[in-house]
Design a protein around this motif. Structure first.
Motif, PDB file in Angstrom:
ATOM      1  N   ARG A 158       0.868  -1.179   0.000  1.00 32.37           N
ATOM      2  CA  ARG A 158       0.000   0.000   0.000  1.00 32.37           C
ATOM      3  C   ARG A 158       0.901   1.223   0.000  1.00 32.37           C
ATOM      4  N   TRP A 168      -3.062   0.122  -3.765  1.00 34.69           N
ATOM      5  CA  TRP A 168      -2.521  -1.196  -3.457  1.00 34.69           C
ATOM      6  C   TRP A 168      -2.016  -1.875  -4.717  1.00 34.69           C
ATOM      7  N   ASP A 199      -8.237  -0.123  -3.330  1.00 29.30           N
ATOM      8  CA  ASP A 199      -7.668   1.208  -3.135  1.00 29.30           C
ATOM      9  C   ASP A 199      -8.455   1.965  -2.069  1.00 29.30           C
TER      10      ASP A 199
END
Length: 187
Positions: free
Chosen positions: A77, A83, A94
């Motif tokens: 992340r 991600w 995300d």
């Protein structure tokens, strides 16, 4: 990082065990662990987990070995909330702050610590980057954590995802003691 602990859980759902070496500090966590299970098939897992400030996942690396295959996952992340899995974008997760490694009680720690849900009233809903075990497939998972009450050494928090509910017990450090039906810490 200030406190370091080794914790072992009996993982009831996988008919196995997990040991994690956890370093907790002000606002962050680092851990590495190993698990063995026999359900859904015999497997070995090893992982490393690193969080940024606020217990937000930065990176989870996992290796899973079964009789027929060995899989690896490098889940990351970035600071913008995007991600990737093995370098490939994962737009479905995300914005999520946390990973959730399947059958791993340690990954319930981050959202609980971030919001102090083991010690104080509150309820929070989260999008998680959930990782299946032993397949290592990443999927979005909506989860809700609700403070239920304090204990002598921590507190109880209800975990909910879809129709699934379980009332977890955490110690004062925000680590799972008992996850009914999934795992319980060994003394």
């Amino acid at each position: 990082m200030t406190a370091s602990r080794a914790i072992t859980w009996e993982v009831l759902e996988s008919r196995g065990f997990e040991t994690a070496w956890v370093r907790l500090g002000e606002g962050g966590l680092r851990a590495h662990g190993r698990a063995v299970g026999t359900v859904p098939e015999p497997y070995w897992i090893s992982y490393e987990l690193e969080t940024a400030e606020g217990f937000v996942t930065r990176r989870l690396t996992v290796t899973a070995e079964t009789e027929s295959s060995t899989r690896t996952l490098d889940l990351r992340r970035d600071d913008a909330g995007r991600w990737t899995a093995d370098g490939e974008p994962l737009p479905a997760v995300d914005g999520a702050l946390d990973c959730d490694l399947g059958l791993c009680p340690l990954t319930n720690t981050m959202p609980v610590l971030r919001h102090g849900l083991h010690l104080a009233p509150g309820e929070r809903e989260f999008l998680m980057a959930w990782v299946s075990v032993p397949g290592l497939v990443v999927r979005p998972s909506q989860q809700v954590y609700t403070h239920l009450g304090r204990t002598d050494g921590g507190g109880h928090v209800r975990y909910a995802s879809g129709d699934y509910r379980s009332d977890l017990e955490f110690d004062a450090d925000g680590l799972v003691v008992d996850y009914p039906g999934l795992a319980r810490r060994l003394p």
